[in-house]
Scaffold this active site. Structure first.
Site, PDB file in Angstrom:
ATOM      1  N   CYS A   1       0.828  -1.197   0.000  1.00  0.00           N
ATOM      2  CA  CYS A   1       0.000   0.000   0.000  1.00  0.00           C
ATOM      3  C   CYS A   1       0.868   1.255   0.000  1.00  0.00           C
ATOM      4  CB  CYS A   1      -0.911  -0.020   1.227  1.00  0.00           C
ATOM      5  SG  CYS A   1      -2.283   1.136   1.147  1.00  0.00           S
TER       6      CYS A   1
ATOM      7  N   GLY B   1      -5.611   0.155   8.628  1.00  0.00           N
ATOM      8  CA  GLY B   1      -4.552  -0.245   7.711  1.00  0.00           C
ATOM      9  C   GLY B   1      -4.756   0.338   6.331  1.00  0.00           C
ATOM     10  N   CYS B   2      -4.170  -0.286   5.343  1.00  0.00           N
ATOM     11  CA  CYS B   2      -4.256   0.199   3.964  1.00  0.00           C
ATOM     12  C   CYS B   2      -5.712   0.389   3.558  1.00  0.00           C
ATOM     13  CB  CYS B   2      -3.581  -0.796   3.023  1.00  0.00           C
ATOM     14  SG  CYS B   2      -3.659  -0.315   1.284  1.00  0.00           S
ATOM     15  N   PHE B   3      -6.045   1.560   3.044  1.00  0.00           N
ATOM     16  CA  PHE B   3      -7.441   1.832   2.726  1.00  0.00           C
ATOM     17  C   PHE B   3      -7.944   1.122   1.473  1.00  0.00           C
ATOM     18  CE2 PHE B   3      -5.571   6.329   1.776  1.00  0.00           C
ATOM     19  CZ  PHE B   3      -4.850   5.866   0.690  1.00  0.00           C
ATOM     20  N   TRP B   4      -7.079   0.435   0.745  1.00  0.00           N
ATOM     21  CA  TRP B   4      -7.538  -0.271  -0.451  1.00  0.00           C
ATOM     22  C   TRP B   4      -8.536  -1.370  -0.094  1.00  0.00           C
ATOM     23  CZ3 TRP B   4      -2.017  -1.124  -2.894  1.00  0.00           C
ATOM     24  CH2 TRP B   4      -1.532   0.111  -3.354  1.00  0.00           C
TER      25      TRP B   4
END
Length: 215
Positions: A17, A44-47
């Site tokens: 990310c 965490g990673c917004f993906w």
């Protein structure tokens, strides 16, 4: 086997990310429509977080962005430097007649690992911390009660370390990050890190998903 494991680890780091492009414009932050409400969470990673929360019934839109820090209108590179205080978050626009804040809060704790301090999987740093924002005392009470319930259930072997803080401001991430999960399914990070998280989320929250994700 050890060499292969190191290769995979290096590959995930390369496509993590933290390696998103930053040479694009910023997304716009829509105003809530009549009757619509907003919730903001970071896990965490917004993906993967963006994808998971967008699959819930009653959620109309999810915008990836930054919150929890002090720098105004930060870029992805600035947030990644960990000098802004911001975390990667998602802003959720939802219909309270279809889904409650309590259900969204409950879902949040199954969309990531809330027991990991300042990291999520291969992503390390305060910008990947687990953080939940409340906009009023009722939402704060719901968050604290949900944490208590999840801890009591022993779903996770370790206690939840999610920060529960008042909402102050949300800054949208670059256009490139919006809808990244669906647009970049061939990215090794998506297939090896994000997708397993989304699959676990679907299993845990199956009854709350939109029909197309219940198959």
């Amino acid at each position: 086997m050890k060499r292969f494991a190191l290769y995979v680890a290096a590959l995930l780091l390369l496509y993590s990310c933290a390696n998103g492009q930053t040479n694009s414009g910023f997304a716009t932050v829509p105003k809530a429509r009549p009757g619509e409400m907003i919730a903001t969470f970071g896990g965490g990673c917004f993906w993967s977080m963006s994808e998971a929360m967008s699959e819930l019934k009653g959620v109309n839109k999810v915008i990836s962005g930054y919150a929890g820090g002090t720098t105004k209108n930060p870029t992805y590179e600035e947030v990644s430097s960990r000098e802004t205080g911001h975390a990667e978050v998602v802003q959720i626009y939802y219909d309270p007649k279809v889904i409650s804040y309590a259900t969204i809060a409950h879902s949040f704790f199954f969309a990531h690992d809330p027991t990991e301090l300042n990291r999520q999987g291969p992503d390390e740093g305060t910008d990947y911390r687990s953080i939940a924002f409340y906009r009023n005392p009722e939402e704060k009470a719901i968050l604290l009660n949900t944490i208590k319930e999840v801890n009591t259930s022993k779903h996770y072997s370790d206690p939840i370390v999610t920060q529960v803080v008042p909402f102050t401001a949300f800054y949208p991430a670059e256009d490139y990050h919006q809808g990244y999960y669906r647009a970049h399914g061939d990215n090794p990070y998506i297939s090896n890190v994000s997708e397993p998280k989304v699959m676990k989320f679907r299993k845990a929250m199956h009854a709350e998903l939109k029909s197309e994700f219940q198959k």
